[in-house]
Every structure is written in C-alpha cells, then in structure tokens.
Motif scaffolding. Structure first.
Motif, PDB file in Angstrom:
ATOM      1  N   ILE A   1       0.840  -1.198   0.000  1.00  0.00           N
ATOM      2  CA  ILE A   1       0.000   0.000   0.000  1.00  0.00           C
ATOM      3  C   ILE A   1       0.874   1.247   0.000  1.00  0.00           C
ATOM      4  O   ILE A   1       0.657   2.183  -0.770  1.00  0.00           O
ATOM      5  CB  ILE A   1      -0.963  -0.003   1.208  1.00  0.00           C
ATOM      6  CG1 ILE A   1      -2.024  -1.098   1.036  1.00  0.00           C
ATOM      7  CG2 ILE A   1      -1.633   1.358   1.390  1.00  0.00           C
ATOM      8  CD1 ILE A   1      -2.866  -1.347   2.280  1.00  0.00           C
ATOM      9  N   GLY A   2       1.867   1.256   0.877  1.00  0.00           N
ATOM     10  CA  GLY A   2       2.751   2.423   0.972  1.00  0.00           C
ATOM     11  C   GLY A   2       3.531   2.690  -0.301  1.00  0.00           C
ATOM     12  O   GLY A   2       3.660   3.833  -0.738  1.00  0.00           O
ATOM     13  N   ILE A   3       4.043   1.641  -0.921  1.00  0.00           N
ATOM     14  CA  ILE A   3       4.822   1.812  -2.159  1.00  0.00           C
ATOM     15  C   ILE A   3       3.941   2.360  -3.278  1.00  0.00           C
ATOM     16  O   ILE A   3       4.346   3.267  -4.016  1.00  0.00           O
ATOM     17  CB  ILE A   3       5.487   0.480  -2.572  1.00  0.00           C
ATOM     18  CG1 ILE A   3       6.634   0.152  -1.615  1.00  0.00           C
ATOM     19  CG2 ILE A   3       5.999   0.536  -4.016  1.00  0.00           C
ATOM     20  CD1 ILE A   3       7.752   1.168  -1.577  1.00  0.00           C
ATOM     21  N   TRP A   4       2.727   1.823  -3.408  1.00  0.00           N
ATOM     22  CA  TRP A   4       1.843   2.323  -4.457  1.00  0.00           C
ATOM     23  C   TRP A   4       1.481   3.784  -4.232  1.00  0.00           C
ATOM     24  O   TRP A   4       1.438   4.573  -5.183  1.00  0.00           O
ATOM     25  CB  TRP A   4       0.594   1.456  -4.566  1.00  0.00           C
ATOM     26  CG  TRP A   4       0.824   0.246  -5.399  1.00  0.00           C
ATOM     27  CD1 TRP A   4       0.905  -1.045  -4.980  1.00  0.00           C
ATOM     28  CD2 TRP A   4       1.041   0.222  -6.820  1.00  0.00           C
ATOM     29  NE1 TRP A   4       1.170  -1.873  -6.048  1.00  0.00           N
ATOM     30  CE2 TRP A   4       1.247  -1.125  -7.190  1.00  0.00           C
ATOM     31  CE3 TRP A   4       1.082   1.195  -7.811  1.00  0.00           C
ATOM     32  CZ2 TRP A   4       1.483  -1.503  -8.506  1.00  0.00           C
ATOM     33  CZ3 TRP A   4       1.323   0.813  -9.131  1.00  0.00           C
ATOM     34  CH2 TRP A   4       1.514  -0.515  -9.460  1.00  0.00           C
ATOM     35  N   ILE A   5       1.227   4.170  -2.997  1.00  0.00           N
ATOM     36  CA  ILE A   5       0.925   5.577  -2.710  1.00  0.00           C
ATOM     37  C   ILE A   5       2.145   6.440  -3.003  1.00  0.00           C
ATOM     38  O   ILE A   5       2.024   7.537  -3.563  1.00  0.00           O
ATOM     39  CB  ILE A   5       0.427   5.747  -1.258  1.00  0.00           C
ATOM     40  CG1 ILE A   5      -0.942   5.089  -1.117  1.00  0.00           C
ATOM     41  CG2 ILE A   5       0.364   7.228  -0.864  1.00  0.00           C
ATOM     42  CD1 ILE A   5      -1.436   4.970   0.298  1.00  0.00           C
ATOM     43  N   SER A   6       3.331   5.952  -2.660  1.00  0.00           N
ATOM     44  CA  SER A   6       4.566   6.678  -2.965  1.00  0.00           C
ATOM     45  C   SER A   6       4.719   6.884  -4.468  1.00  0.00           C
ATOM     46  O   SER A   6       5.104   7.968  -4.921  1.00  0.00           O
ATOM     47  CB  SER A   6       5.788   5.921  -2.435  1.00  0.00           C
ATOM     48  OG  SER A   6       5.748   5.814  -1.044  1.00  0.00           O
ATOM     49  N   LEU A   7       4.427   5.855  -5.242  1.00  0.00           N
ATOM     50  CA  LEU A   7       4.542   5.959  -6.701  1.00  0.00           C
ATOM     51  C   LEU A   7       3.524   6.935  -7.282  1.00  0.00           C
ATOM     52  O   LEU A   7       3.863   7.745  -8.159  1.00  0.00           O
ATOM     53  CB  LEU A   7       4.383   4.577  -7.340  1.00  0.00           C
ATOM     54  CG  LEU A   7       5.569   3.628  -7.135  1.00  0.00           C
ATOM     55  CD1 LEU A   7       5.205   2.217  -7.584  1.00  0.00           C
ATOM     56  CD2 LEU A   7       6.796   4.130  -7.874  1.00  0.00           C
ATOM     57  N   ILE A   8       2.292   6.879  -6.797  1.00  0.00           N
ATOM     58  CA  ILE A   8       1.259   7.791  -7.302  1.00  0.00           C
ATOM     59  C   ILE A   8       1.610   9.238  -6.938  1.00  0.00           C
ATOM     60  O   ILE A   8       1.569  10.133  -7.798  1.00  0.00           O
ATOM     61  CB  ILE A   8      -0.133   7.405  -6.756  1.00  0.00           C
ATOM     62  CG1 ILE A   8      -0.563   6.063  -7.344  1.00  0.00           C
ATOM     63  CG2 ILE A   8      -1.169   8.496  -7.061  1.00  0.00           C
ATOM     64  CD1 ILE A   8      -1.781   5.448  -6.665  1.00  0.00           C
ATOM     65  N   GLY A   9       1.950   9.474  -5.678  1.00  0.00           N
ATOM     66  CA  GLY A   9       2.321  10.828  -5.259  1.00  0.00           C
ATOM     67  C   GLY A   9       3.534  11.337  -6.015  1.00  0.00           C
ATOM     68  O   GLY A   9       3.573  12.500  -6.454  1.00  0.00           O
ATOM     69  N   SER A  10       4.518  10.471  -6.200  1.00  0.00           N
ATOM     70  CA  SER A  10       5.730  10.856  -6.933  1.00  0.00           C
ATOM     71  C   SER A  10       5.418  11.162  -8.394  1.00  0.00           C
ATOM     72  O   SER A  10       5.999  12.090  -8.974  1.00  0.00           O
ATOM     73  CB  SER A  10       6.776   9.738  -6.842  1.00  0.00           C
ATOM     74  OG  SER A  10       7.182   9.548  -5.499  1.00  0.00           O
ATOM     75  N   ALA A  11       4.506  10.404  -8.991  1.00  0.00           N
ATOM     76  CA  ALA A  11       4.122  10.663 -10.382  1.00  0.00           C
ATOM     77  C   ALA A  11       3.473  12.039 -10.521  1.00  0.00           C
ATOM     78  O   ALA A  11       3.773  12.779 -11.462  1.00  0.00           O
ATOM     79  CB  ALA A  11       3.177   9.565 -10.872  1.00  0.00           C
ATOM     80  N   PHE A  12       2.612  12.393  -9.589  1.00  0.00           N
ATOM     81  CA  PHE A  12       2.014  13.732  -9.592  1.00  0.00           C
ATOM     82  C   PHE A  12       3.114  14.795  -9.519  1.00  0.00           C
ATOM     83  O   PHE A  12       3.058  15.794 -10.232  1.00  0.00           O
ATOM     84  CB  PHE A  12       1.070  13.905  -8.391  1.00  0.00           C
ATOM     85  CG  PHE A  12      -0.349  13.492  -8.640  1.00  0.00           C
ATOM     86  CD1 PHE A  12      -1.364  14.431  -8.690  1.00  0.00           C
ATOM     87  CD2 PHE A  12      -0.688  12.154  -8.791  1.00  0.00           C
ATOM     88  CE1 PHE A  12      -2.689  14.062  -8.894  1.00  0.00           C
ATOM     89  CE2 PHE A  12      -2.002  11.768  -8.989  1.00  0.00           C
ATOM     90  CZ  PHE A  12      -3.006  12.721  -9.041  1.00  0.00           C
TER      91      PHE A  12
END
Length: 180
Positions: free
Chosen positions: A77-88
């Motif tokens: 969960i944390g990694i996916w949120i990190s990836l989404i936030g980083s993509a933004f």
C-alpha cells in the motif's frame, strides 16, 4: 485495497503538485543561503504529503481488513501511494520546468558554484562542481533523465515513510479487549 491506494495516493499527489506549483517560481531566484531553508521546507511538505501512507494503511487495516494487516500488504500500500504521489510531483515539475522555469538548471548550477566560492573552495573543487553541473544538465535534457532524477528526488521520502509505517501498523491478529 485499490480504492484506498487511489484515494490516498491522489491526496498525496495533490499536496505535492500544489506545493511545487506554488513554491518553485518563488525559489527560482533563491540564493545559496536560502537553499537550505528551501530544502527543509520542501522535505517537510514531502513528509506531510507522504503521511497519507500511514493513514491509508491504518484505514485499510481497520475498515476493510478486520483489523489485521501483514507487513507485506502494508508495504505494498505504501509503495503504491509513494509511486502515485511521486508521479504527480514529476508531472507537475515537468509542466513548471517546461513553461515557467526553463532556465532552472542554469540557475541551479550557478547557485552551486556560488555556494562553493562562498565557502572558499579551491579552483579544482569549483571545476569539479562545474563538471558535475554540466553532467546534470546533460542528463536533465532527456525525458528519461529528467523523469528519473525528479523521481529520485521525491520517491525515497515515500519509501522511508512506508518503511516506518508498515511495521508500526502491521497486525497478525485482531486485538481483543478483555473486560475484567
């Protein structure tokens, strides 16, 4: 789980994109002395945005997973949120860089050299910094270099928050409250 990741990832991404959109144009002309303050504020906002990881893991564990979550699932969960936030963040910075601040790398490079000169660096040290700046500008000139460098600026903060949140929030069994 996908809904939790999407919602909290987008919230983190909006915080990061909004911050960089507002702050970067003001920091374009920041001198060597204010760069440390700028970095402190920037990383503080990153931590604030990626605190969504903690809340997402806890939300998923308590509302959707009957109070139980493994380290692996929490980490995911944390990694996916990190990836989404980083993509933004990467997309927002790409827009700002290509429209508002196309001379950022020149400004950044000059600041690096000015900082070294102010600290009394030798001519050899300054030449090394100038070479590193030139290499950085060359890497930044490609789409993959730009995206990779920008991603590596933000993603490690999300990874650290994930590595701190997952073990804190993991639960192998549901907590049972016993009344005497």
């Amino acid at each position: 789980m996908k809904r939790t990741i999407a919602v909290f990832g987008v919230i983190a991404g909006i915080i990061l994109a909004t911050f960089i959109s507002i702050a970067m144009p003001y920091w374009e002309h920041a001198g060597p002395d204010s760069m440390a303050t700028s970095m402190f504020v920037g990383y503080t906002v990153q931590l604030l945005a990626f605190s969504m990881i903690f809340f997402a893991i806890r939300n998923y564990r308590d509302k959707y997973n009957d109070g139980i979550i493994s380290f692996g699932k929490a980490f995911g969960i944390g990694i996916w949120i990190s990836l989404i936030g980083s993509a933004f963040y990467v997309i927002a910075w790409a827009i700002i860089y290509n429209t508002v601040m196309p001379d950022f790398m020149d400004t950044w490079g000059a600041t690096q050299v000015q900082s070294a000169v102010a600290k009394g660096a030798s001519a050899k040290e300054i030449a090394t910094i100038e070479q590193q700046v030139a290499q950085g500008k060359e890497m930044y000139s490609t789409w993959w270099g730009f995206a990779g460098i920008t991603m590596m600026e933000i993603f490690p903060t999300g990874l650290i928050v994930t590595l701190m949140s997952a073990p804190i929030l993991k639960r192998k069994e549901k907590k049972v409250v016993r009344l005497a």
